[in-house]
Design a protein around this motif. Structure first.
Motif, PDB file in Angstrom:
ATOM      1  N   ARG A 254       5.611  17.544 -19.808  1.00 40.74           N
ATOM      2  CA  ARG A 254       6.587  18.620 -19.584  1.00 40.74           C
ATOM      3  C   ARG A 254       6.388  19.758 -20.580  1.00 40.74           C
ATOM      4  O   ARG A 254       6.522  20.940 -20.236  1.00 40.74           O
ATOM      5  CB  ARG A 254       7.999  18.068 -19.677  1.00 40.74           C
ATOM      6  N   ALA A 255       6.091  19.411 -21.836  1.00 42.55           N
ATOM      7  CA  ALA A 255       5.911  20.433 -22.862  1.00 42.55           C
ATOM      8  C   ALA A 255       4.685  21.294 -22.567  1.00 42.55           C
ATOM      9  O   ALA A 255       4.742  22.528 -22.657  1.00 42.55           O
ATOM     10  CB  ALA A 255       5.792  19.779 -24.237  1.00 42.55           C
ATOM     11  N   ALA A 256       3.565  20.658 -22.224  1.00 39.04           N
ATOM     12  CA  ALA A 256       2.350  21.419 -21.902  1.00 39.04           C
ATOM     13  C   ALA A 256       2.584  22.312 -20.696  1.00 39.04           C
ATOM     14  O   ALA A 256       2.169  23.478 -20.667  1.00 39.04           O
ATOM     15  CB  ALA A 256       1.192  20.459 -21.648  1.00 39.04           C
ATOM     16  N   ARG A 257       3.280  21.779 -19.705  1.00 35.89           N
ATOM     17  CA  ARG A 257       3.559  22.540 -18.479  1.00 35.89           C
ATOM     18  C   ARG A 257       4.460  23.733 -18.786  1.00 35.89           C
ATOM     19  O   ARG A 257       4.263  24.828 -18.249  1.00 35.89           O
ATOM     20  CB  ARG A 257       4.207  21.616 -17.454  1.00 35.89           C
ATOM     21  N   ILE A 259       4.694  25.473 -21.532  1.00 34.91           N
ATOM     22  CA  ILE A 259       3.934  26.518 -22.227  1.00 34.91           C
ATOM     23  C   ILE A 259       2.893  27.131 -21.288  1.00 34.91           C
ATOM     24  O   ILE A 259       2.491  28.281 -21.467  1.00 34.91           O
ATOM     25  CB  ILE A 259       3.273  25.946 -23.488  1.00 34.91           C
ATOM     26  N   GLY A 260       2.468  26.383 -20.277  1.00 30.84           N
ATOM     27  CA  GLY A 260       1.491  26.899 -19.322  1.00 30.84           C
ATOM     28  C   GLY A 260       0.073  26.454 -19.584  1.00 30.84           C
ATOM     29  O   GLY A 260      -0.882  27.071 -19.098  1.00 30.84           O
ATOM     30  N   LEU A 261      -0.106  25.364 -20.346  1.00 35.17           N
ATOM     31  CA  LEU A 261      -1.426  24.887 -20.733  1.00 35.17           C
ATOM     32  C   LEU A 261      -1.885  23.731 -19.868  1.00 35.17           C
ATOM     33  O   LEU A 261      -1.124  22.785 -19.633  1.00 35.17           O
ATOM     34  CB  LEU A 261      -1.413  24.444 -22.197  1.00 35.17           C
ATOM     35  N   GLY A 262      -3.137  23.781 -19.425  1.00 30.16           N
ATOM     36  CA  GLY A 262      -3.734  22.668 -18.695  1.00 30.16           C
ATOM     37  C   GLY A 262      -4.402  21.673 -19.618  1.00 30.16           C
ATOM     38  O   GLY A 262      -4.625  20.519 -19.247  1.00 30.16           O
ATOM     39  N   VAL A 263      -4.758  22.108 -20.821  1.00 27.07           N
ATOM     40  CA  VAL A 263      -5.319  21.244 -21.861  1.00 27.07           C
ATOM     41  C   VAL A 263      -4.526  21.514 -23.134  1.00 27.07           C
ATOM     42  O   VAL A 263      -4.435  22.661 -23.579  1.00 27.07           O
ATOM     43  CB  VAL A 263      -6.823  21.521 -22.092  1.00 27.07           C
ATOM     44  N   ALA A 264      -3.948  20.466 -23.719  1.00 28.62           N
ATOM     45  CA  ALA A 264      -3.088  20.682 -24.887  1.00 28.62           C
ATOM     46  C   ALA A 264      -3.019  19.425 -25.739  1.00 28.62           C
ATOM     47  O   ALA A 264      -3.112  18.302 -25.239  1.00 28.62           O
ATOM     48  CB  ALA A 264      -1.673  21.078 -24.450  1.00 28.62           C
ATOM     49  N   GLY A 265      -2.850  19.650 -27.025  1.00 28.39           N
ATOM     50  CA  GLY A 265      -2.498  18.567 -27.926  1.00 28.39           C
ATOM     51  C   GLY A 265      -1.023  18.684 -28.228  1.00 28.39           C
ATOM     52  O   GLY A 265      -0.599  19.643 -28.873  1.00 28.39           O
ATOM     53  N   VAL A 266      -0.237  17.746 -27.732  1.00 23.93           N
ATOM     54  CA  VAL A 266       1.216  17.807 -27.910  1.00 23.93           C
ATOM     55  C   VAL A 266       1.603  16.824 -29.012  1.00 23.93           C
ATOM     56  O   VAL A 266       1.351  15.623 -28.900  1.00 23.93           O
ATOM     57  CB  VAL A 266       1.964  17.483 -26.606  1.00 23.93           C
ATOM     58  N   ASP A 267       2.189  17.354 -30.067  1.00 20.62           N
ATOM     59  CA  ASP A 267       2.584  16.531 -31.202  1.00 20.62           C
ATOM     60  C   ASP A 267       4.048  16.137 -31.069  1.00 20.62           C
ATOM     61  O   ASP A 267       4.922  17.000 -30.958  1.00 20.62           O
ATOM     62  CB  ASP A 267       2.357  17.284 -32.510  1.00 20.62           C
ATOM     63  N   LEU A 268       4.278  14.822 -31.078  1.00 19.08           N
ATOM     64  CA  LEU A 268       5.622  14.275 -30.953  1.00 19.08           C
ATOM     65  C   LEU A 268       5.988  13.533 -32.229  1.00 19.08           C
ATOM     66  O   LEU A 268       5.121  13.052 -32.968  1.00 19.08           O
ATOM     67  CB  LEU A 268       5.705  13.296 -29.780  1.00 19.08           C
ATOM     68  N   ILE A 269       7.286  13.409 -32.458  1.00 17.77           N
ATOM     69  CA  ILE A 269       7.779  12.620 -33.574  1.00 17.77           C
ATOM     70  C   ILE A 269       8.889  11.718 -33.055  1.00 17.77           C
ATOM     71  O   ILE A 269       9.672  12.125 -32.187  1.00 17.77           O
ATOM     72  CB  ILE A 269       8.270  13.552 -34.708  1.00 17.77           C
ATOM     73  N   ARG A 270       8.911  10.494 -33.533  1.00 14.24           N
ATOM     74  CA  ARG A 270       9.916   9.526 -33.086  1.00 14.24           C
ATOM     75  C   ARG A 270      11.149   9.631 -33.981  1.00 14.24           C
ATOM     76  O   ARG A 270      11.064   9.502 -35.200  1.00 14.24           O
ATOM     77  CB  ARG A 270       9.331   8.120 -33.117  1.00 14.24           C
ATOM     78  N   SER A 271      12.283   9.845 -33.344  1.00 12.68           N
ATOM     79  CA  SER A 271      13.539   9.985 -34.076  1.00 12.68           C
ATOM     80  C   SER A 271      14.572   9.015 -33.516  1.00 12.68           C
ATOM     81  O   SER A 271      14.352   8.380 -32.482  1.00 12.68           O
ATOM     82  CB  SER A 271      14.062  11.422 -33.954  1.00 12.68           C
ATOM     83  N   ARG A 272      15.719   8.932 -34.180  1.00 10.61           N
ATOM     84  CA  ARG A 272      16.784   8.047 -33.709  1.00 10.61           C
ATOM     85  C   ARG A 272      17.312   8.476 -32.354  1.00 10.61           C
ATOM     86  O   ARG A 272      17.838   7.666 -31.597  1.00 10.61           O
ATOM     87  CB  ARG A 272      17.931   8.020 -34.721  1.00 10.61           C
ATOM     88  N   ARG A 273      17.184   9.768 -32.016  1.00 12.83           N
ATOM     89  CA  ARG A 273      17.671  10.243 -30.725  1.00 12.83           C
ATOM     90  C   ARG A 273      16.567  10.326 -29.671  1.00 12.83           C
ATOM     91  O   ARG A 273      16.753  10.908 -28.608  1.00 12.83           O
ATOM     92  CB  ARG A 273      18.372  11.596 -30.888  1.00 12.83           C
TER      93      ARG A 273
END
Length: 309
Positions: A254-257, A259-273
């Motif tokens: 969803r994040a890459a889409r 922004i409009g990118l077909g190739v992306a490195g999406v950085d996520l972080i795990r949180s309590r929520r």
């Protein structure tokens, strides 16, 4: 991790184009990512050429668009893979846009790269699409600093330059006075920056999900070195392969889409929520994640490029 981590769009695997003429916009043909993309393209029967975007120059007119490179016209390119560094973003995206206007396909259009490179704009776009991320604040006037920090909440705070990359221009302030001092110093330098909440429970780790089209083709967990909170491999972080949850895969796609990118490195972080998006990178490096995962990511990028519209 050799398997694609998410399903392709309905219709399954589609027929690929037999052969293409591909340009890779890169200032250094010896870089790992550039070399791997050249190799992946040629082994699949495509003609691949690396072009320094700063040596491309263009003619713009109502009668048409043209590009030259070192004295010769650039014509007939079916596709372009941009590997545009931060320092040449403005000119590099202008060259990419010219290719697009001349009919070349690209997984990452010029406007999407510009959107991703501006951290403030990217966060606004992600929030507008309902994509979870750390609380972020931004302000310009020194008179509003105290209220801006109150909007963010108690420290620790993460302060990021809006044009930084690979962990550069990112700092952690543990006291309110330190946050205020950092803000004053950056404003004195006329620097653009955003401030975010610090996700302590992540323990200095994040996830890099590598998105190609509608798939997460590989993922790794990066861990910051002792004494640092930045997990970037260029900053001494370590990486191990990981299988993200379906929630994390969906969030990365969803994040890459958005922004409009077909190739992306999406950085996520795990949180309590739940998982939060930290950044969407439009020119993600291949070396760290191919080494960690064992996946042929360069091949996935080329095959995605070869899929018919």
């Amino acid at each position: 991790m050799h398997a694609v981590l998410s399903r392709r769009a309905a219709g399954g695997q589609r027929a690929l184009r037999l052969s293409m003429k591909i340009a890779i916009l890169s200032r250094n043909s010896r870089l790992y990512s550039t070399r791997r993309l050249v190799e992946a393209g040629r082994v699949r029967g495509h003609t691949v050429r690396v072009l320094d975007p700063l040596r491309c120059y263009m003619r713009i007119g109502t009668e048409g668009f043209s590009l030259h490179y070192k004295g010769r016209p650039l014509t007939g390119y079916d596709a372009v893979i941009p590997r545009i560094g931060v320092s040449v973003t403005r000119y590099g995206t202008a060259v990419l846009r010219q290719f697009q206007l001349m009919g070349s396909r690209t997984p990452n259009p010029a406007e999407a790269i510009l959107r991703a490179r501006d951290k403030l704009l990217a966060h606004q776009v992600l929030a507008a699409h309902g994509i979870d991320m750390p609380v972020t604040v931004f302000g310009d006037s020194p008179d509003d600093t105290d209220d801006l920090l109150a909007m963010l909440g108690p420290p620790p705070h993460v302060i990021k330059l809006t044009s930084g990359s690979q962990g550069a221009g990112v700092m952690l302030t543990e006291k309110l006075s330190a946050s205020r001092g950092a803000v004053e110093a950056l404003r004195g330098l006329n620097a653009d920056f955003v401030m975010q909440e610090f996700i302590a429970e992540a323990g200095g780790a994040d996830l890099r999900c590598f998105v190609v089209g509608e798939c997460v083709v590989a993922a790794m967990q990066r861990q910051a070195p002792e004494g640092d909170f930045r997990s970037n491999l260029h900053r001494g972080g370590t990486a191990v392969p990981i299988v993200p949850t379906m929630q994390e895969i969906d969030l990365a796609l969803r994040a890459a889409r958005a922004i409009g990118l077909g190739v992306a490195g999406v950085d996520l972080i795990r949180s309590r929520r739940g998982p939060l998006v930290m950044e969407v990178n439009s020119t993600p490096g291949l070396e760290g994640i191919e080494t960690a995962s064992g996946a042929d990511i360069a091949g996935a990028v080329v095959e995605h490029l070869a899929e018919p519209c």
